[in-house]
Design a protein around this motif. Structure first.
Motif, PDB file in Angstrom:
ATOM      1  N   VAL A 180      -5.630  -1.028  17.598  1.00  0.00           N
ATOM      2  CA  VAL A 180      -6.360  -0.847  16.341  1.00  0.00           C
ATOM      3  C   VAL A 180      -5.763   0.337  15.593  1.00  0.00           C
ATOM      4  CG1 VAL A 180      -8.582  -0.282  15.302  1.00  0.00           C
ATOM      5  CG2 VAL A 180      -8.485  -1.838  17.254  1.00  0.00           C
ATOM      6  N   LEU A 181      -5.412   0.121  14.321  1.00  0.00           N
ATOM      7  CA  LEU A 181      -4.803   1.165  13.509  1.00  0.00           C
ATOM      8  C   LEU A 181      -5.825   2.223  13.114  1.00  0.00           C
ATOM      9  CD1 LEU A 181      -2.611  -1.101  11.225  1.00  0.00           C
ATOM     10  CD2 LEU A 181      -1.833   0.264  13.165  1.00  0.00           C
ATOM     11  N   ALA A 182      -5.342   3.433  12.863  1.00  0.00           N
ATOM     12  CA  ALA A 182      -6.210   4.553  12.509  1.00  0.00           C
ATOM     13  C   ALA A 182      -6.962   4.283  11.217  1.00  0.00           C
ATOM     14  CB  ALA A 182      -5.370   5.828  12.368  1.00  0.00           C
ATOM     15  N   ASP A 183      -8.200   4.775  11.179  1.00  0.00           N
ATOM     16  CA  ASP A 183      -9.056   4.704   9.982  1.00  0.00           C
ATOM     17  C   ASP A 183      -9.484   3.276   9.652  1.00  0.00           C
ATOM     18  OD1 ASP A 183      -8.510   7.443   9.731  1.00  0.00           O
ATOM     19  OD2 ASP A 183      -6.891   7.094   8.290  1.00  0.00           O
ATOM     20  N   ARG A 184      -9.397   2.361  10.606  1.00  0.00           N
ATOM     21  CA  ARG A 184      -9.771   0.974  10.304  1.00  0.00           C
ATOM     22  C   ARG A 184     -11.207   0.922   9.798  1.00  0.00           C
ATOM     23  NH1 ARG A 184     -10.188  -4.028  14.562  1.00  0.00           N
ATOM     24  NH2 ARG A 184     -11.808  -2.659  15.391  1.00  0.00           N
ATOM     25  N   PRO A 185     -11.460   0.200   8.690  1.00  0.00           N
ATOM     26  CA  PRO A 185     -12.823   0.131   8.149  1.00  0.00           C
ATOM     27  C   PRO A 185     -13.729  -0.685   9.058  1.00  0.00           C
ATOM     28  CG  PRO A 185     -11.372  -1.355   6.959  1.00  0.00           C
ATOM     29  CD  PRO A 185     -10.492  -0.569   7.884  1.00  0.00           C
ATOM     30  N   THR A 186     -15.012  -0.658   8.748  1.00  0.00           N
ATOM     31  CA  THR A 186     -15.978  -1.368   9.580  1.00  0.00           C
ATOM     32  C   THR A 186     -15.833  -2.870   9.468  1.00  0.00           C
ATOM     33  OG1 THR A 186     -17.592  -1.225   7.785  1.00  0.00           O
ATOM     34  CG2 THR A 186     -17.643   0.512   9.460  1.00  0.00           C
ATOM     35  N   ASP A 187     -15.254  -3.358   8.372  1.00  0.00           N
ATOM     36  CA  ASP A 187     -15.076  -4.796   8.216  1.00  0.00           C
ATOM     37  C   ASP A 187     -13.867  -5.054   7.334  1.00  0.00           C
ATOM     38  OD1 ASP A 187     -15.500  -7.460   8.522  1.00  0.00           O
ATOM     39  OD2 ASP A 187     -17.265  -7.586   7.238  1.00  0.00           O
ATOM     40  N   GLY A 188     -13.244  -6.215   7.523  1.00  0.00           N
ATOM     41  CA  GLY A 188     -12.111  -6.591   6.688  1.00  0.00           C
ATOM     42  C   GLY A 188     -12.547  -6.881   5.263  1.00  0.00           C
ATOM     43  N   LYS A 189     -11.569  -6.833   4.329  1.00  0.00           N
ATOM     44  CA  LYS A 189     -11.867  -7.090   2.927  1.00  0.00           C
ATOM     45  C   LYS A 189     -11.033  -8.246   2.428  1.00  0.00           C
ATOM     46  CE  LYS A 189     -13.015  -2.304   1.712  1.00  0.00           C
ATOM     47  NZ  LYS A 189     -12.707  -1.178   0.800  1.00  0.00           N
ATOM     48  N   GLU A 190     -11.304  -8.631   1.199  1.00  0.00           N
ATOM     49  CA  GLU A 190     -10.491  -9.671   0.584  1.00  0.00           C
ATOM     50  C   GLU A 190      -9.074  -9.154   0.364  1.00  0.00           C
ATOM     51  OE1 GLU A 190     -11.553 -12.725   0.344  1.00  0.00           O
ATOM     52  OE2 GLU A 190     -13.459 -12.043   1.165  1.00  0.00           O
ATOM     53  N   PHE A 191      -8.171 -10.086   0.097  1.00  0.00           N
ATOM     54  CA  PHE A 191      -6.746  -9.800   0.186  1.00  0.00           C
ATOM     55  C   PHE A 191      -6.312  -8.596  -0.643  1.00  0.00           C
ATOM     56  CE2 PHE A 191      -2.326 -10.640  -1.214  1.00  0.00           C
ATOM     57  CZ  PHE A 191      -1.726 -10.501   0.025  1.00  0.00           C
ATOM     58  N   MET A 192      -6.607  -8.567  -1.943  1.00  0.00           N
ATOM     59  CA  MET A 192      -6.066  -7.521  -2.797  1.00  0.00           C
ATOM     60  C   MET A 192      -6.672  -6.143  -2.532  1.00  0.00           C
ATOM     61  SD  MET A 192      -3.599  -8.683  -4.595  1.00  0.00           S
ATOM     62  CE  MET A 192      -3.373  -7.493  -5.903  1.00  0.00           C
ATOM     63  N   ASP A 193      -7.803  -6.085  -1.830  1.00  0.00           N
ATOM     64  CA  ASP A 193      -8.431  -4.809  -1.511  1.00  0.00           C
ATOM     65  C   ASP A 193      -8.444  -4.548  -0.011  1.00  0.00           C
ATOM     66  OD1 ASP A 193      -9.173  -4.110  -4.204  1.00  0.00           O
ATOM     67  OD2 ASP A 193     -10.685  -5.678  -4.095  1.00  0.00           O
ATOM     68  N   ALA A 194      -7.647  -5.276   0.744  1.00  0.00           N
ATOM     69  CA  ALA A 194      -7.702  -5.182   2.192  1.00  0.00           C
ATOM     70  C   ALA A 194      -7.080  -3.885   2.694  1.00  0.00           C
ATOM     71  CB  ALA A 194      -6.985  -6.376   2.815  1.00  0.00           C
ATOM     72  N   PHE A 195      -7.459  -3.517   3.918  1.00  0.00           N
ATOM     73  CA  PHE A 195      -6.937  -2.319   4.569  1.00  0.00           C
ATOM     74  C   PHE A 195      -5.433  -2.461   4.818  1.00  0.00           C
ATOM     75  CE2 PHE A 195      -6.507   0.281   8.567  1.00  0.00           C
ATOM     76  CZ  PHE A 195      -6.670   1.510   7.958  1.00  0.00           C
ATOM     77  N   VAL A 196      -4.981  -3.636   5.236  1.00  0.00           N
ATOM     78  CA  VAL A 196      -3.559  -3.951   5.353  1.00  0.00           C
ATOM     79  C   VAL A 196      -3.314  -5.227   4.570  1.00  0.00           C
ATOM     80  CG1 VAL A 196      -1.642  -4.530   6.889  1.00  0.00           C
ATOM     81  CG2 VAL A 196      -3.391  -2.917   7.659  1.00  0.00           C
ATOM     82  N   ARG A 197      -2.443  -5.185   3.567  1.00  0.00           N
ATOM     83  CA  ARG A 197      -2.187  -6.390   2.774  1.00  0.00           C
ATOM     84  C   ARG A 197      -0.705  -6.591   2.497  1.00  0.00           C
ATOM     85  NH1 ARG A 197      -1.825  -5.381  -2.795  1.00  0.00           N
ATOM     86  NH2 ARG A 197      -2.331  -3.274  -3.462  1.00  0.00           N
ATOM     87  N   ASN A 198       0.137  -5.895   3.250  1.00  0.00           N
ATOM     88  CA  ASN A 198       1.582  -6.075   3.155  1.00  0.00           C
ATOM     89  C   ASN A 198       2.116  -6.447   4.529  1.00  0.00           C
ATOM     90  OD1 ASN A 198       2.080  -4.936   0.315  1.00  0.00           O
ATOM     91  ND2 ASN A 198       0.926  -3.287   1.295  1.00  0.00           N
ATOM     92  N   SER A 199       3.381  -6.815   4.569  1.00  0.00           N
ATOM     93  CA  SER A 199       3.987  -7.129   5.844  1.00  0.00           C
ATOM     94  C   SER A 199       4.401  -5.844   6.560  1.00  0.00           C
ATOM     95  CB  SER A 199       5.185  -8.061   5.657  1.00  0.00           C
ATOM     96  OG  SER A 199       5.594  -8.598   6.901  1.00  0.00           O
ATOM     97  N   ILE A 200       5.008  -6.000   7.717  1.00  0.00           N
ATOM     98  CA  ILE A 200       5.407  -4.880   8.554  1.00  0.00           C
ATOM     99  C   ILE A 200       6.913  -4.934   8.767  1.00  0.00           C
ATOM    100  CG2 ILE A 200       3.210  -4.552   9.708  1.00  0.00           C
ATOM    101  CD1 ILE A 200       4.128  -6.383  11.920  1.00  0.00           C
ATOM    102  N   ALA A 201       7.530  -3.772   8.873  1.00  0.00           N
ATOM    103  CA  ALA A 201       8.958  -3.682   9.155  1.00  0.00           C
ATOM    104  C   ALA A 201       9.145  -3.277  10.613  1.00  0.00           C
ATOM    105  CB  ALA A 201       9.631  -2.666   8.235  1.00  0.00           C
ATOM    106  N   ILE A 202      10.253  -3.721  11.203  1.00  0.00           N
ATOM    107  CA  ILE A 202      10.557  -3.403  12.596  1.00  0.00           C
ATOM    108  C   ILE A 202      12.025  -3.009  12.681  1.00  0.00           C
ATOM    109  CG2 ILE A 202      10.805  -4.378  14.924  1.00  0.00           C
ATOM    110  CD1 ILE A 202       8.348  -6.074  14.386  1.00  0.00           C
ATOM    111  N   ASP A 203      12.308  -1.931  13.409  1.00  0.00           N
ATOM    112  CA  ASP A 203      13.705  -1.543  13.586  1.00  0.00           C
ATOM    113  C   ASP A 203      14.199  -1.951  14.972  1.00  0.00           C
ATOM    114  OD1 ASP A 203      12.848   0.381  15.404  1.00  0.00           O
ATOM    115  OD2 ASP A 203      13.248   2.085  14.088  1.00  0.00           O
ATOM    116  N   ASP A 204      15.466  -1.688  15.238  1.00  0.00           N
ATOM    117  CA  ASP A 204      16.068  -2.130  16.492  1.00  0.00           C
ATOM    118  C   ASP A 204      15.749  -1.207  17.655  1.00  0.00           C
ATOM    119  OD1 ASP A 204      17.570  -0.198  15.163  1.00  0.00           O
ATOM    120  OD2 ASP A 204      19.474  -0.878  15.975  1.00  0.00           O
ATOM    121  N   ALA A 205      14.883  -0.205  17.440  1.00  0.00           N
ATOM    122  CA  ALA A 205      14.461   0.691  18.511  1.00  0.00           C
ATOM    123  C   ALA A 205      12.991   0.479  18.867  1.00  0.00           C
ATOM    124  CB  ALA A 205      14.703   2.140  18.110  1.00  0.00           C
TER     125      ALA A 205
END
Length: 535
Positions: free
Chosen positions: A250-275
């Motif tokens: 669970v990520l830090a500061d996660r809200p008590t409930d999820g929100k709709e897409f444009m106002d969500a706590f996470v609404r973008n993709s994630i990047a990953i490096d080779d490490a």
């Protein structure tokens, strides 16, 4: 003719080869130009395939392939690796259907229906765009925005997906009746036959917490083949390719409930490096979660970190993009924050002699306003990176349009308004990280109307964007090094070319294409043979 061809070839051979420091290929993703949204696990948006070099010209309509797929069904697409017969396929769709297309011709091979309800046929999409071409202002938004908004709200999960090295497509899915969340693996009905039907091979239900609304929104893959999934409300899953859940965090500061897409706590993709670094921007923080091979770690001793950023009313609208590759390079990650800045972070070890920037966490390597007029703008379109270069096209209207009833509808209407003659969104900007001075410097700006497209830098050091000139949509080719216009293609006057924040890309055969088509599909520009020369 032979002498002309030989002469062009000689010119190309005489051009200097410009080395590009690119993310190492993830061996568990398809060996393809676009195996994942934003093109690689580092989410750079760049491609190693060279696009065309040409003279400015008007493209005949018969040389523009327009695939009418459905609302938001062309926005995200991926290409397979090579099959034994030397062919590739493209996987499109995600809202009303999945579509498998021949990568060379874009002819439809197979379709797979995803949801019941309203279905937009190619003929209906054609009529809708034809209608839109006769409208403007609020009448235009009323005609075109509602189906697009529904499409994205239902299919947003399918945007951030990937193809593995066995040519299987992994897609996030919500069962509308139960709300249950799944990772689904699609593939060919006949193994190694690109012309066979689409089949659902396997799926796994993601465990939910009692009393919480959880919507899985994005996925990426580590360099050991582990699937990483993030939800709108800030839960991370690590899942094996045979669909065993390896860990949950669970990520830090996660809200008590999820929100709709444009106002969500996470609404973008994630990047990953080779490490094993997983880079996530939430509504409050930019952070690195470390995949150790067995667990998702927040421990700084494993390389994890987390810092707050200026979020504004909706936080960052951009997927983190990685900058810097190779042992001797500075390793960085960039986002657009919520108040109009590009922010660059040290993505792993902070140099011991780095003193930091006044008023910023020491993790911040640079911060600079994103400005095309007098005021900074906040971004919804991703920044793209190549080597130490970082580029973004303006995606903000100078004049406000009426509220459309939701943030999603208003954002979509703004994209259409910005590709209306006389109201074009103008401007693009490139910065370059200087490893000697440790500063992010403006390399160049362009006043071209790039109409909120996500542009693509490629192997011949050109940047391709969707633009507008004299009321007609264009493909713009810009020199990545100095920002000068090299050439442009005139496509025509139609909202079928509206970018709606879509990605411009280079197809496996070197053609320019865009997951745009007014939000209802994609288009590809066939380029003449004489334009197919590496720079």
């Amino acid at each position: 003719m032979r002498n002309i061809i030989m002469g062009l070839a000689a010119i190309v051979m005489a051009m200097p080869t410009l080395a590009i420091a690119s993310p190492p290929r993830n061996p568990f993703l398809a060996d393809s130009v676009i195996p994942i949204f934003h093109n690689d696990t580092g989410q750079t948006g760049a491609t190693a395939v060279p696009g065309p070099i040409d003279e400015s010209r008007t493209i005949e309509q018969e040389n523009i392939i327009w695939k009418k797929l459905g609302p938001s069904d062309g926005y995200s697409y991926q290409y397979s690796g090579l099959y034994p017969n030397g062919k590739r396929v493209g996987w499109f769709g995600g809202q009303q259907q999945l579509v498998k297309l021949d990568a060379d011709t874009l002819e439809t091979i197979s379709t797979y229906s995803l949801h019941e309800g309203k279905f937009y046929s190619p003929e209906e999409i054609g009529r809708l765009i034809d209608k839109a071409d006769k409208l403007s202002g609020q009448a235009l938004y009323d005609a075109i925005v509602p189906p697009l908004a529904i499409g994205i709200e239902r299919g947003a999960q399918a945007i951030y997906r990937l193809i593995d090295n066995e040519n299987n497509l992994y897609v996030l899915y919500t069962d509308r009746s139960s709300g249950d969340q799944y990772i689904r693996k699609f593939g060919d009905a006949v193994v190694n036959d690109p012309n066979s039907d689409i089949v659902l091979k396997q799926q796994i239900k993601l465990p939910a917490e009692s009393g919480r609304r959880m919507t899985a929104i994005a996925m990426n893959m580590t360099y050991d083949g582990t699937i990483i999934v993030v939800t709108l409300d800030g839960t991370l899953f690590a899942v094996s390719r045979d669909f065993r859940i390896l860990d949950k965090a669970v990520l830090a500061d996660r809200p008590t409930d999820g929100k709709e897409f444009m106002d969500a706590f996470v609404r973008n993709s994630i990047a990953i490096d080779d490490a094993g670094g997983i880079f996530v921007v939430t509504g409050t923080r930019m952070q690195r979660v470390q995949w150790t091979g067995t667990k998702l770690s927040f421990d700084e001793r494993d390389g994890a970190w987390s810092v707050p950023y200026a979020t504004g009313p909706r936080g960052s609208g951009t997927t983190p993009a990685l900058v810097g590759w190779g042992k001797a390079s500075d390793k960085l990650v960039v986002i657009g924050d919520g108040v109009g800045n590009a922010v660059l972070y040290w993505r792993d070890h902070i140099p011991d002699d780095w003193r930091g920037l006044s008023g910023q966490p020491r993790r911040v390597a640079a911060i600079t306003p994103i400005r095309f007029g007098k005021d900074p703008i906040r971004l919804e379109n991703a920044l793209v990176t190549q080597d130490y270069g970082i580029f973004v096209a303006n995606d903000t209207l100078e004049t406000k349009i009426p509220w459309q009833g939701s943030q999603m509808k208003t954002t979509l209407a703004e994209k259409y308004a910005g590709q209306t003659s006389g109201n074009e969104i103008r401007g693009g900007m490139k910065w370059t990280w200087n490893p000697h001075t440790r500063s992010l410097d403006i390399a160049w700006k362009t006043p071209l109307a790039l109409v909120a497209s996500i542009c693509t830098p490629n192997a011949n050091h050109l940047l391709y964007c969707v633009g507008m000139r004299d009321g007609a949509s264009t493909i713009e080719a810009i020199d990545w090094n100095n920002g000068k216009s090299v050439f442009h293609y005139v496509l025509g006057k139609s909202y079928r070319y509206t970018a709606v924040g879509g990605l411009v890309n280079i197809a496996p055969n070197g053609d320019i294409e865009c997951g745009c088509a007014g939000g209802f599909g994609m288009f590809r520009v066939r380029t003449p043979p004489q334009a197919r020369f590496q720079r």
